[in-house]
Design an enzyme around this catalytic site. Structure first.
Site, PDB file in Angstrom:
ATOM      1  N   ASN A  25      -2.895   4.268  -2.807  1.00 52.31           N
ATOM      2  CA  ASN A  25      -3.564   5.274  -1.994  1.00 52.31           C
ATOM      3  C   ASN A  25      -2.914   6.656  -2.075  1.00 52.31           C
ATOM      4  OD1 ASN A  25      -5.121   6.322   0.501  1.00 52.31           O
ATOM      5  ND2 ASN A  25      -2.981   6.466   1.119  1.00 52.31           N
ATOM      6  N   ASP A  63       8.661   6.132  -3.367  1.00 54.17           N
ATOM      7  CA  ASP A  63       8.245   7.365  -4.034  1.00 54.17           C
ATOM      8  C   ASP A  63       7.611   6.971  -5.359  1.00 54.17           C
ATOM      9  OD1 ASP A  63       7.905   9.748  -5.345  1.00 54.17           O
ATOM     10  OD2 ASP A  63      10.008  10.377  -5.238  1.00 54.17           O
ATOM     11  N   ILE A  99       0.845  -1.192   0.000  1.00 52.14           N
ATOM     12  CA  ILE A  99       0.000   0.000   0.000  1.00 52.14           C
ATOM     13  C   ILE A  99       0.879   1.239   0.000  1.00 52.14           C
ATOM     14  CG2 ILE A  99      -0.236  -0.204   2.518  1.00 52.14           C
ATOM     15  CD1 ILE A  99      -2.921   1.259   2.289  1.00 52.14           C
ATOM     16  N   LYS A 124      -8.542  12.635 -10.419  1.00 50.21           N
ATOM     17  CA  LYS A 124      -9.285  11.493  -9.873  1.00 50.21           C
ATOM     18  C   LYS A 124     -10.229  10.905 -10.922  1.00 50.21           C
ATOM     19  CE  LYS A 124      -7.447  11.336  -5.816  1.00 50.21           C
ATOM     20  NZ  LYS A 124      -6.624  10.169  -5.403  1.00 50.21           N
ATOM     21  N   TYR A 153      -7.544  18.610  -9.189  1.00 55.06           N
ATOM     22  CA  TYR A 153      -7.626  17.423  -8.330  1.00 55.06           C
ATOM     23  C   TYR A 153      -8.752  16.517  -8.823  1.00 55.06           C
ATOM     24  CZ  TYR A 153      -8.506  14.543  -4.205  1.00 55.06           C
ATOM     25  OH  TYR A 153      -8.717  13.480  -3.355  1.00 55.06           O
ATOM     26  N   LYS A 190       7.988   8.965   8.814  1.00 57.37           N
ATOM     27  CA  LYS A 190       6.555   9.263   8.882  1.00 57.37           C
ATOM     28  C   LYS A 190       5.699   8.012   9.076  1.00 57.37           C
ATOM     29  CE  LYS A 190       6.724  13.552   6.203  1.00 57.37           C
ATOM     30  NZ  LYS A 190       6.186  14.295   5.027  1.00 57.37           N
TER      31      LYS A 190
END
Length: 342
Positions: free
Chosen positions: A90, A62, A14, A159, A155, A46
Site C-alpha cells: 500500500n 522502509d 501491509i 501507478k 505519479y 505513526k
C-alpha cells in the site's frame, strides 16, 4: 499481538500504515475480519493507534531499503511459523506539478517507492507463498494508472508501471497458486497529500505560474468533500481481497468509474475534457493562445477540427453529449463489469 497464531487465521503484511491513511484503515478492517496483521511503517510512532489492537502488530519497515524489507519479512515469518498469507503493498508517495519542472531526485523517489519498493516486497514474500502453493499479493495502484491527468504525470506513470508489473506477476505466479490483485482507488480521503506535499511550482519564473491554482487544486483533489472516506474504501475492498476468488482488479472510490471509462475515449476527446477540468485549456487562453492543443496564438489552424481557432474560444472538437452517449454504450455493453465495487 498474542504469540499464538492458529492455522485458520490469515497472516497479513501491509505497508504504508501511518495514522489516517488508506493503509491504516485497511489494517483495521483486515483485523476486524479475523486476520493477524503486521502493519509496516517507517516510524513506529505513526502507528501507535494500530498497536492498541490485539490483532495488529506495528513493525518498522522502509520499503526503499533492502535491509529493512529483509528484516521485517524475517520478523513476520519468525512470529508466524514461516507464513505470510496476504501481502498488501500500500505504501506510496505523491508527485504533483508540471512534469518538465519536476526535480529528477523527486521522480526517483516516487518510482523507488511506488514501483521498486513494491517489487522489493514482492520479491521477498512471493517465494514463501510459492513454496506453500497459496497466498495473495495485493498491489495498490490508482485510477491514475488507467488515465493520466495534467499535473500528476509522474505519479500516474508510477501507478501505470505498478499495474503492468502486477499483470505480469499475476500470470507468472498463477501456476504456484498465488493470486495477484490490483486495487485501484479513486479519490479517497486520506493523508497522502498531507504527508507528501510538494513545492508544486519551484519559482515565480515557472512557465506554468498562471496555472498555479489549477495545479494546487489537482494535487488536493482527493481531499475534497465529495471524495470517498478511507473507512468506506477499506470496508468495501477487504472482503473482496479475502474472498476465495479475488478479482484481478478492484476499482473503487469517487471518480473511479468515470476515470476508468475515459481510457476508452479517443485521446483527442479525452485531452479536451481533462484540459477543461484541470486547467490546461484555461492556461492556453491565459497565454493568449487559440486552440489549446496547438498552442498557437491568435487565429491558427486547429489540428483537430482542421478549421480556424480564435483566441479565447474553445476548440470545437466534439460534443460532450456525444461522448457521454459513447460511454453509456460501453456500460450497456458490459464494460462496467470489471468493477467489483462501484
Amino acid at each position: 499481538m498474542t504469540a499464538s497464531i492458529s492455522e485458520t487465521e490469515r497472516v497479513v503484511l501491509i505497508t504504508g500504515c501511518s495514522a489516517g491513511g488508506i493503509g491504516h484503515h485497511l489494517a483495521l478492517e483486515l483485523a476486524a475480519h479475523g486476520c493477524r496483521v503486521f502493519a509496516g511503517v517507517r516510524t513506529l510512532s505513526k502507528a501507535q493507534a494500530l498497536a492498541e489492537n490485539p490483532r495488529i502488530e506495528a513493525i518498522e519497515l522502509d520499503i526503499t531499503s533492502d535491509s529493512s524489507v529483509d528484516a521485517a519479512v524475517a520478523r513476520v515469518l519468525a512470529a508466524t511459523g514461516g507464513r505470510i498469507d496476504v501481502l498488501v503493498n500500500n505504501a506510496g508517495v505523491l508527485c504533483a506539478g508540471p512534469t518538465v519542472e519536476a526535480p529528477l531526485s523527486r521522480v526517483e523517489e516516487v518510482f523507488d517507492t511506488n514501483v521498486i519498493g513494491l517489487a522489493r516486497l514482492c520479491s521477498a514474500v512471493a517465494p514463501v507463498m510459492m513454496d506453500r502453493r497459496r497466498g495473495t499479493i495485493v498491489n495498490v495502484g490508482s485510477v491514475s494508472g488507467y488515465v493520466a491527468t495534467p499535473w500528476v504525470g509522474f505519479y500516474a506513470a508510477s501507478k501505470a508501471a505498478a499495474h503492468a508489473y502486477s499483470d505480469a506477476l499475476r500470470m507468472e505466479l498463477a501456476p504456484f497458486g498465488v493470486r495477484v490483485v490490483v486495487v485501484a482507488p479513486g479519490s479517497i480521503r486520506s493523508n497522502l497529500v498531507a504527508n507528501h506535499s510538494d513545492s508544486l511550482i519551484e519559482a515565480e519564473s515557472s512557465r506554468f505560474v498562471l496555472a498555479r491554482s489549477a495545479i494546487e487544486a489537482r494535487a488536493g483533489l482527493s481531499q475534497n468533500s465529495d471524495t470517498t472516506p478511507a473507512t468506506e474504501f477499506a470496508r468495501v475492498v477487504v472482503p473482496r481481497i479475502l474472498g476465495d476468488s479475488p478479482p484481478a482488479y478492484i476499482t473503487y472510490g469517487s471518480h473511479a468509474a468515470a476515470t476508468w471509462l475515459l481510457y476508452f475515449v479517443p485521446p483527442v476527446i479525452r485531452d479536451y475534457l481533462l484540459g477543461r477540468r484541470f486547467g490546461t485549456h484555461q492556461l492556453a487562453r491565459d497565454l493568449k493562445g487559440g486552440c489549446p492543443f496547438s498552442g498557437k496564438k491568435g487565429g491558427g489552424s486547429c489540428p483537430v477540427s482542421g478549421g480556424r481557432a480564435k483566441a479565447s474560444v474553445s476548440c470545437p472538437i466534439a460534443s460532450p453529449l456525444a461522448m457521454w452517449v459513447a460511454l453509456a454504450a460501453l456500460v450497456a455493453g458490459g464494460a462496467y463489469s470489471v468493477f467489483k465495487a462501484s
